[in-house]
Design a protein around this motif. Structure first.
Motif, PDB file in Angstrom:
ATOM      1  N   HIS A  58      36.146  30.129  29.413  1.00 59.90           N
ATOM      2  CA  HIS A  58      35.316  31.206  29.952  1.00 59.90           C
ATOM      3  C   HIS A  58      35.766  31.605  31.350  1.00 59.90           C
ATOM      4  O   HIS A  58      35.502  30.898  32.329  1.00 59.90           O
ATOM      5  CB  HIS A  58      33.854  30.744  29.981  1.00 59.90           C
ATOM      6  N   LEU A  59      36.509  32.722  31.417  1.00 64.28           N
ATOM      7  CA  LEU A  59      36.892  33.314  32.695  1.00 64.28           C
ATOM      8  C   LEU A  59      37.673  32.338  33.584  1.00 64.28           C
ATOM      9  O   LEU A  59      38.087  31.256  33.141  1.00 64.28           O
ATOM     10  CB  LEU A  59      35.653  33.841  33.427  1.00 64.28           C
ATOM     11  N   PHE A  70      34.101  45.875  40.014  1.00 60.18           N
ATOM     12  CA  PHE A  70      32.833  45.623  40.703  1.00 60.18           C
ATOM     13  C   PHE A  70      32.772  44.233  41.342  1.00 60.18           C
ATOM     14  O   PHE A  70      31.768  43.891  41.965  1.00 60.18           O
ATOM     15  CB  PHE A  70      31.676  45.809  39.720  1.00 60.18           C
ATOM     16  N   ASP A  71      33.817  43.434  41.198  1.00 62.13           N
ATOM     17  CA  ASP A  71      33.886  42.108  41.807  1.00 62.13           C
ATOM     18  C   ASP A  71      32.621  41.298  41.491  1.00 62.13           C
ATOM     19  O   ASP A  71      31.940  40.778  42.369  1.00 62.13           O
ATOM     20  CB  ASP A  71      34.083  42.216  43.326  1.00 62.13           C
ATOM     21  N   ALA A  72      32.323  41.179  40.211  1.00 62.03           N
ATOM     22  CA  ALA A  72      31.169  40.409  39.755  1.00 62.03           C
ATOM     23  C   ALA A  72      31.337  38.931  40.136  1.00 62.03           C
ATOM     24  O   ALA A  72      32.439  38.475  40.461  1.00 62.03           O
ATOM     25  CB  ALA A  72      31.025  40.559  38.242  1.00 62.03           C
ATOM     26  N   PRO A  73      30.247  38.172  40.136  1.00 65.88           N
ATOM     27  CA  PRO A  73      30.301  36.793  40.644  1.00 65.88           C
ATOM     28  C   PRO A  73      31.385  35.908  40.028  1.00 65.88           C
ATOM     29  O   PRO A  73      31.925  35.041  40.703  1.00 65.88           O
ATOM     30  CB  PRO A  73      28.903  36.251  40.321  1.00 65.88           C
ATOM     31  N   LEU A  74      31.730  36.107  38.762  1.00 70.63           N
ATOM     32  CA  LEU A  74      32.730  35.250  38.130  1.00 70.63           C
ATOM     33  C   LEU A  74      34.133  35.844  38.161  1.00 70.63           C
ATOM     34  O   LEU A  74      35.045  35.310  37.533  1.00 70.63           O
ATOM     35  CB  LEU A  74      32.333  34.957  36.676  1.00 70.63           C
ATOM     36  N   GLU A  75      34.326  36.914  38.910  1.00 70.37           N
ATOM     37  CA  GLU A  75      35.643  37.524  39.011  1.00 70.37           C
ATOM     38  C   GLU A  75      36.601  36.589  39.766  1.00 70.37           C
ATOM     39  O   GLU A  75      36.242  35.974  40.774  1.00 70.37           O
ATOM     40  CB  GLU A  75      35.556  38.875  39.729  1.00 70.37           C
ATOM     41  N   SER A  76      37.842  36.468  39.280  1.00 74.39           N
ATOM     42  CA  SER A  76      38.840  35.614  39.925  1.00 74.39           C
ATOM     43  C   SER A  76      40.226  36.045  39.470  1.00 74.39           C
ATOM     44  O   SER A  76      40.368  36.879  38.572  1.00 74.39           O
ATOM     45  CB  SER A  76      38.604  34.140  39.575  1.00 74.39           C
TER      46      SER A  76
END
Length: 519
Positions: free
Chosen positions: A71-72, A107-113
């Motif tokens: 997951h991500l 949108f640079d969501a919290p889990l973006e990496s």
């Protein structure tokens, strides 16, 4: 069809029919598509390190890759340690990492990496699927990049799969074109033959990789018998076939000074599927490169047929020297790691698969099991602890009709203990023996080797203790029956019972810590 189904149909069409999963929201369309592709077996893991370690164990025994579903970027991060071990083992793994939908990433969501950057540290191939029309072909290319043990090496190949690629329609499955099998370099082979015929008594052949299977070991033994060369094996082989009727090969020592002693006086080093030897860590005033000064190195590469062709040149008609059947007697009295090794050697069943992460408690295991019925031995290839229990899990799924014995240190067991839950869920035939010495004994040893001299009751020593762990309760809480052995007789009775009963079982073998490592 949607992208997720195309990926799954391409995987199964390419021979990848097991997927070790720890999915999240971005992977739900992939999970849903499992209902449409029944050929794919999805195996749920409670932690990503369990999924990646299980995929490694599966591929080592199946000789073909499994897939993971992570997951991500954070999920990939949780699985990196065992992907590192798989990379060092040359294990083929199709590592699928879900990602945000392409339009959501801005949108640079919290889990973006940065998944590509993290995956690149452990992968030989990284591909981001950017269109649903590419889903099938990108998957096929990833399978080909992972390779198999039929090639010189396998490796981790990572496919980054955005959520909208999975849910969008317009995809189709794609055929997999196998990668090229690496050929033996005939010029290097002839050079090695000339060297061995001329300087065999001053030569060490260091073997590793797939050459640790029976054909490679037999070829190495023939070469040694014909030329006088010494054969050594890499310290942590991914998979070694051992036991009665198979040649015995001494491993290069873990400790740099002992490895140096093994190589003293060697003028020529021939590498066959192994890396040039180096110290595991750097130490004050000790060398990192373990190749003796003035020793010439010749690399045959990792092609499985290399040693057999070399043996044909230098040892025609010579037979390998093999180990005779032998077992230690069953000990009694208070349990120690040495007695535990004897119990395991006395009771190991035929065709067992051993996952060895016993660390300091395992020093006696090789000698105690050398003459047991033929078996496979899997080791901690990359040094990232927490591999053993997941590795055994994957091996049991790859070989459901073979007994799997997981020999596990207590400290490293805690990294991926959740894999026991998967063993229970899948009813896997795995017997786990925890060497419970209530300490990080390997670090106690290293504390002195790096040149420090902490007090026996100081804070440094206190950081290396593991008091209070109850592996019987922990295992039972994860659905695995468990017992505790404090004598050699206890261990023999419990191990005998565990090896005859179906499903997983855990034995906590309470052993003293090795004082020489901690004093």
């Amino acid at each position: 069809m949607n992208g997720a189904r195309a990926v799954l149909e391409t995987l199964t069409g390419g021979g990848v029919d097991v997927c070790f999963t720890n999915p999240g929201t971005s992977e739900m369309h992939f999970v849903a598509a499992l209902d449409e592709v029944p050929q794919m077996r999805g195996v749920l893991c409670l932690f990503e390190g369990g999924a990646t370690g299980a995929a490694d164990g599966y591929a080592r025994m199946a000789d073909r890759p499994a897939a993971t579903l992570l997951h991500l970027g954070p999920g990939l991060g949780n699985g990196l340690a065992n992907l590192h071990n798989a990379r060092r083992a040359g294990t083929p793994v199709v590592n699928i990492v879900g990602d945000h939908a392409t339009h959501h990433k801005v949108f640079d969501a919290p889990l973006e990496s940065d998944i590509e950057a993290a995956a690149g540290t452990v992968s030989r191939w990284v591909r981001r699927c950017v269109s649903v029309r590419d889903a099938g072909q990108d998957t096929a290319n990833t399978i080909a990049a992972a390779g198999s043990t039929a090639q010189a090496t396998g490796g981790v190949a990572t496919l980054i799969l955005p959520a909208d690629v999975c849910w969008s329609r317009g995809a189709c499955a794609a055929p997999v074109t196998p990668g090229q099998t690496t050929a033996v370099d005939e010029n290097v082979l002839e050079e090695a033959a000339r060297l061995l015929n001329r300087e065999g008594k001053h030569t060490v052949v260091l073997i590793g990789g797939d050459l640790m299977r029976r054909p490679g070991l037999e070829a190495a033994s023939r070469i040694a018998a014909a030329t006088g060369a010494r054969i050594l094996a890499e310290n942590t082989p991914a998979r070694q076939e051992r036991g009665a009727g198979i040649p015995l090969v001494e491993r290069l020592a873990y400790l740099g000074e002992k490895a140096t002693a093994q190589l003293t006086g060697v003028r020529h080093l021939v590498l066959a599927g192994a890396r040039s030897p180096v110290s595991f860590f750097a130490y004050p005033n000790k060398p990192s490169n373990l190749v003796p000064t003035g020793c010439a190195v010749l690399d045959l590469g990792g092609v499985p047929m290399a040693l057999e062709e070399l043996a044909h040149l230098v040892a025609p008609g010579v037979r390998p020297v093999t180990i005779s059947a032998q077992r230690p007697g069953l000990p009694n009295g208070a349990l120690t790691a040495q007695k535990a090794a004897a119990v395991i050697g006395a009771l190991m069943p035929e065709a067992a698969i051993v996952s060895d992460e016993a660390v300091t408690s395992g020093w006696w295991l090789p000698q105690a099991t050398v003459g047991c019925p033929p078996h496979d031995w899997l080791t901690l290839t990359g040094g990232a602890i927490g591999q053993g229990i997941p590795l055994a899990t994957g091996a049991a799924i790859a070989c459901p009709n073979r007994p799997v014995i997981s020999l596990q240190a207590d400290g490293s067991a805690m990294y991926t203990l959740q894999a026991l839950w998967t063993q229970a869920r899948e009813s896997l035939n795995v017997t786990t023996v925890i060497f419970s010495n209530a300490s990080y004994a390997i670090l106690g040893m290293e504390l002195g080797r790096v040149g420090t001299r902490p007090s026996t009751d100081g804070r440094a020593r206190a950081l290396l203790g593991l008091p209070g762990l109850d592996f019987v309760s922990l295992a039972e809480g994860l659905g695995v029956p468990a017992s505790r052995a404090i004598t050699a007789d206890d261990l023999a009775k419990q191990l005998s019972r565990a090896l005859t009963e179906p499903g997983p079982c855990l034995i906590e073998a309470v052993v003293p810590s090795q004082s020489s490592f901690l004093d």
